[in-house]
Design an enzyme around this catalytic site. Structure first.
Site, PDB file in Angstrom:
ATOM      1  N   GLY A  31      18.866  21.399  21.718  1.00  0.00           N
ATOM      2  CA  GLY A  31      18.635  20.363  22.736  1.00  0.00           C
ATOM      3  C   GLY A  31      19.942  19.709  23.153  1.00  0.00           C
ATOM      4  O   GLY A  31      20.204  19.489  24.344  1.00  0.00           O
ATOM      5  N   ASP A  32      20.770  19.384  22.184  1.00  0.00           N
ATOM      6  CA  ASP A  32      22.083  18.805  22.474  1.00  0.00           C
ATOM      7  C   ASP A  32      23.013  19.834  23.108  1.00  0.00           C
ATOM      8  O   ASP A  32      23.713  19.546  24.081  1.00  0.00           O
ATOM      9  CB  ASP A  32      22.750  18.339  21.173  1.00  0.00           C
ATOM     10  N   ILE A  33      23.056  21.011  22.507  1.00  0.00           N
ATOM     11  CA  ILE A  33      24.048  22.009  22.911  1.00  0.00           C
ATOM     12  C   ILE A  33      23.805  22.473  24.343  1.00  0.00           C
ATOM     13  O   ILE A  33      24.739  22.610  25.140  1.00  0.00           O
ATOM     14  CB  ILE A  33      24.041  23.180  21.905  1.00  0.00           C
TER      15      ILE A  33
END
Lengths: 395, 395
Positions: free
Chosen positions: A167-169
């Site tokens: 989700g962050d990446i």
């Protein structure tokens, strides 16, 4: 050798993962990334384990090639100084919860006033608009809400989180793309802008055919283990000593697979002759392939499948990955010498460019390592002014 | 409104997913993407289900905003024509197995001869260098070899494939970044280059802290279900009627969670007061939270956790995602009218830009829909020349 983003200056207010991942990519390609951290504590991820000589391996792995300066933007003098530095920058990036920068008096509208050409990038959980905008998000929340968990997991099992913080990446990758597209537009027109990237939007953007399948059939897909949703055979199978991944992506590869496992009669079997037929008769087909695959080791199968030209691979763990001949040949594992942690390995630069290859030019910075250098060179402060600001807790 | 990549022309030889995903992102932001497909058959993914009025929903979802022309590059006249078009293009992109373009006489060295300023991007399974370079890869193979499967799955379970084709998609994102960085460099220097992106390199690049954990501890991490590797509590819990994801990312949020579940005594419990302690005493802690969470429904918990400011979310399936108020408010689900398939929904553009918002300007093209238009306008062919080429099987 030159680098693609040389001469691009980024004021980087991001912390933890999504934002720092974006600025790592830009720094790897030569951008000057000035990471602005809270005095004394710094980026939260400096506290994340595991540690090497008390330095966070996590932090070091995504903050190489950056400069670190400390600055408390709640202190008026520091805020003024930051705005002075905005005049000399190309890009400002932050991943605070929407509203935080506005509370500091440093929202895009304020930033733009001092430098109308600035590119202001914001990466947040839910984005700067919409009903959830002000809610906090972490990777796990976005993975859950974005649908990827609902199609990941064992067949018949519960929704499963993807191991890395995808989700962050993914948000980091899209933010880098947005910044570079905005930079291209500014190169041509002189016009800056705000780039607003939400982790949830990005997560939804990588659902691939699951969305299309739902929209056409009206049925939400579920976890199906290691199978592909429509291509067969395209999954992992047990061997005598482990597993092997086999991807027979078309009818020609299916025939080659039948030859490799010495079941040439299957290639002629009318139940399995096309991919739609293999899908229809999957339950009959699977054991017919699975049985012979159990008879040899993974290593033996890798070699046989290669010989027959059937796409295949082992299921590698981290140790395997780090020692894989291709990963090493592509310089995807590099050694960096950190002043405190010592020599450590980390991932290389995955974008290979013939004229402007990115590289690791410096290890991750110590907290505030470049404060004096940056404040002198970019903001033109004297030693005395820097000292005064330090006494006020501004840096 | 202007778009960020207006005026950028891309000759797009990519098929299936990794390459088309990259060019979709660029087309969404205004680049002119001319998709070059084999006469009669076209991109393999035109055959991928599910279908809407016999048109592939899969193909349509990742090829919007592009033009389609047919061209058989094995026919000499078409190859010559392609090289003429390279002179009028900014970018050539392909995702063939390394060596294929060279066999056609259209490798980077040949392309560069007719247009030294060209940016040539290649997305492949293993990249254009290294011992596996010539091997075929599919997403499943790269997921297996790249390590992500080894850290995805149930606690104690087998390595699990990530639902969407994250191996392809990540390579598409990095390829878009590489192209845009090269474009920035060319804008400044006039120098083109080759961008070589491997699915395996990209897959390895998103392993996040798993690599660091292995390098520090010497132990390859394994699947741990829906937990985070080091932050606690940061996982999904059963409720009275389903599951809820909870991400208490720091000590303050841990306290809020204890309040939300009416177990304030846990917030004071010395076994759990810091994250390292919660990790150490995880087996004692988990049931103490899990028990109360079973007592209410997911919907009730979402509301309570929101009230207490604890990051949380439901585990959405595709139906939930497509109807989520935030996803809709961010225009992440858009309706497109396709000449054959009719009205269909697809994903919107996740990069939100204040001056140059990307958009869906046209549905995915029919095979060869723009052949005549492009060959006349860009290559300057007459109707007669186009007809002759068609008779030769060149288009």
């Amino acid at each position: 050798m030159n680098q693609a983003l040389e001469g691009v200056r980024i004021l980087d207010l991001t912390r933890v993962l999504a934002g720092p991942f974006a600025t790592m990519i830009l720094a790897d390609m030569g951008a000057e990334v000035i990471k602005i951290e809270m005095p004394k504590t710094g980026d939260d991820s400096r506290q994340f384990g595991p540690y090497l000589n008390e330095e966070s391996a996590y932090f070091m792995s995504i903050n190489r090639n950056k400069k670190s300066i400390t600055m408390n933007l709640k202190v008026k003098e520091s805020k003024d100084l930051f705005l002075e530095m905005v005049k000399e920058a190309d890009i400002v990036i932050e991943n605070y919860r929407p509203g935080t920068m506005e509370k500091l008096g440093l929202g895009y509208e304020e930033i733009k006033k001092v430098n109308p050409k600035i590119i202001y990038a914001a990466a947040s959980g839910f984005g700067h608009t919409g009903p959830y905008s002000k809610r906090a998000a972490y990777d796990a929340v976005v993975q859950a809400m974005g649908g990827i968990m609902s199609i990941t997991g064992e067949l018949g099992g519960r929704p499963t989180r993807v191991g890395p913080s995808i989700g962050d990446i993914t948000a980091g990758l899209y933010t880098a793309i947005g910044i570079l597209a905005a930079l291209n537009y500014r190169n041509k027109t002189g016009i800056g802008q705000k780039v607003d990237v939400a982790m949830l939007d990005c997560q939804v953007s990588i659902l691939e055919n699951a969305i299309a399948r739902y929209l056409v059939t009206g049925v939400s897909p579920k976890p199906i283990g290691n199978r592909h949703s429509s291509i067969i055979p395209f999954e992992s199978f047990e061997t005598a000593d482990g597993e092997v991944m086999i991807a027979a992506g078309n009818d020609a590869l299916w025939k080659k697979l039948c030859e490799a496992i010495e079941r040439t009669e299957l290639a002629e079997d009318e139940r399995f002759i096309t991919n739609p037929l293999r899908a229809e008769n999957y339950n009959e087909l699977r054991p017919l392939i699975a049985e012979p695959l159990k008879e040899k080791t993974t290593k033996e199968w890798l070699s046989i499948l290669d010989k027959f030209g059937v796409p295949n691979g082992p299921i590698n763990n981290m140790e395997d990955v780090i020692n894989d001949p291709q990963v090493l040949a592509r310089e995807m594992i590099v050694e960096v010498d950190h002043p405190k942690a010592g020599k450590m390995k980390m991932l290389g630069v995955p974008i290979k460019m013939s004229e402007t290859q990115g590289s690791i030019k410096s290890p991750a910075p110590l907290l505030g390592q470049h404060t004096t250098e940056v404040l002198k060179n970019i903001a033109g402060l004297t030693d005395e002014e820097i000292e005064t600001l330090r006494e006020k807790g501004g840096i």
